[in-house]
Structure formats: structure tokens, C-alpha cells
Design a protein around this motif. Structure first.
Motif, PDB file in Angstrom:
ATOM      1  N   THR A   1       0.826  -1.210   0.000  1.00  0.00           N
ATOM      2  CA  THR A   1       0.000   0.000   0.000  1.00  0.00           C
ATOM      3  C   THR A   1       0.859   1.258   0.000  1.00  0.00           C
ATOM      4  O   THR A   1       0.545   2.241  -0.681  1.00  0.00           O
TER       5      THR A   1
ATOM      6  N   CYS B   1      -2.730   1.019  -2.794  1.00  0.00           N
ATOM      7  CA  CYS B   1      -1.603   1.820  -3.282  1.00  0.00           C
ATOM      8  C   CYS B   1      -2.041   2.718  -4.436  1.00  0.00           C
ATOM      9  O   CYS B   1      -1.727   3.918  -4.460  1.00  0.00           O
TER      10      CYS B   1
ATOM     11  N   GLY C   1      -2.894   5.109   4.464  1.00  0.00           N
ATOM     12  CA  GLY C   1      -2.593   3.786   3.922  1.00  0.00           C
ATOM     13  C   GLY C   1      -3.162   2.687   4.790  1.00  0.00           C
ATOM     14  O   GLY C   1      -3.706   1.697   4.284  1.00  0.00           O
TER      15      GLY C   1
END
Length: 166
Positions: A102, A156, A116
Motif C-alpha cells: 500500500t 496503493c 494507507g
């Protein structure tokens, strides 16, 4: 000594770190033993590890993730076989790797570290398509890892889109 009708399940569900050290890794150094939200607990333990590697070059960071993902297939598969349970909820090595994915090429800042964490947990819990398909259809250590790897990739991408617009 009497035993309950489900006592045989406890034998298969409880990790034994002394007898099977791979379970210590699979259970995120014990974080997967959390009675509530073991995946979230595992992801929390991934944060300080991220802090240790966040200043690595992108190449080193990428290599680390690849190594951890490949090892994770073996770690999660071995722990799953030892416990005789596919994708035991306490197996959280996959959450480690998903969280680190991520944050791939994301600026080191607490805002992004927390964002994240949240975005990865949402993708991991909700399991949107195709994560849900992989979660149901793929078995073994690869199956345990792949849904979190893909959730990490989706998280991500989400962070990079957010970065683009900030």
C-alpha cells in the motif's frame, strides 16, 4: 478429565510457536492472536516495521516486498497446514505485506501512513472484485497471500490517485 465436544478444534486452531516457529511469523509475532480484529492488529504491527524501512531506496523497498511476499506464500501455507485450517484468521503475515505494498512509492508522512492503514484495511475487509474472487477460489499459501497483495495494490493505486490530486 472430560473434554468439550469442540476441544479437538482448539487443538487445530491454537498456534504453537515453540513447536512450529513458522507460526510465530505467520501470526505476525503474536499480533494475530488478538481476540478482536486480528487482521487490524497485524496491520498495526506492520506499521513500525514500515517505519524501519521507509527510507530505503525504492529498489530496496520493492525487493523487500517481493521477498516478503514470496516467503509469505511458504510461511502462510506451512502455518495453515500445521493448523489444519485454511487461512486461519490469526495468520496476518499477508496483512504485513499488503500494508507495505500500500505504501509503495508513497511519501513518508504520518498522513499517508495513517491513510494507507485505513485504505488497506477497507480493501482487505470489504474485498471488492477481484479480491473477493481470489479469496474464495485460490487455496494454499498463495491463496492466503494473493487477496491481501491485490488489496494492497488497490490501496496503493488509491493513495497515488489521492497524491495526484493533492
Amino acid at each position: 478429565m472430560s473434554s468439550s465436544p469442540n476441544s479437538h478444534l482448539k487443538r487445530h486452531l491454537a498456534p504453537d510457536f515453540r513447536r512450529h516457529p513458522v507460526q510465530f511469523l505467520a501470526f505476525g509475532f503474536g499480533s494475530g492472536l488478538s481476540p478482536k480484529a486480528p487482521g487490524t492488529a497485524g496491520t498495526l504491527v506492520a506499521v513500525p516495521i514500515y517505519l524501519l524501512i521507509a527510507d530505503w531506496s525504492l529498489l530496496q523497498y520493492s525487493f523487500f516486498i517481493i521477498i516478503c511476499a514470496v516467503l509469505g506464500v511458504w510461511i502462510c501455507g506451512a502455518a495453515s497446514r500445521q493448523l489444519e485450517v485454511h487461512d486461519h484468521p490469526g495468520i496476518v503475515w499477508d496483512e504485513f505485506v499488503g500494508y507495505w505494498i500500500t505504501l509503495w512509492a508513497v511519501p513518508f508522512d504520518w498522513v499517508w501512513i495513517v491513510a494507507g492503514f485505513v485504505v488497506f484495511r477497507v480493501f482487505d475487509i470489504i474485498k471488492p472484485w477481484p479480491v473477493s474472487v481470489l479469496d474464495r477460489k485460490v487455496g494454499g499459501g498463495f491463496g492466503i497471500m494473493i487477496d491481501d497483495v491485490l488489496a494492497g495494490v488497490m490501496a496503493c493505486v488509491t493513495l497515488h490517485i489521492a497524491l495526484y490530486f493533492t
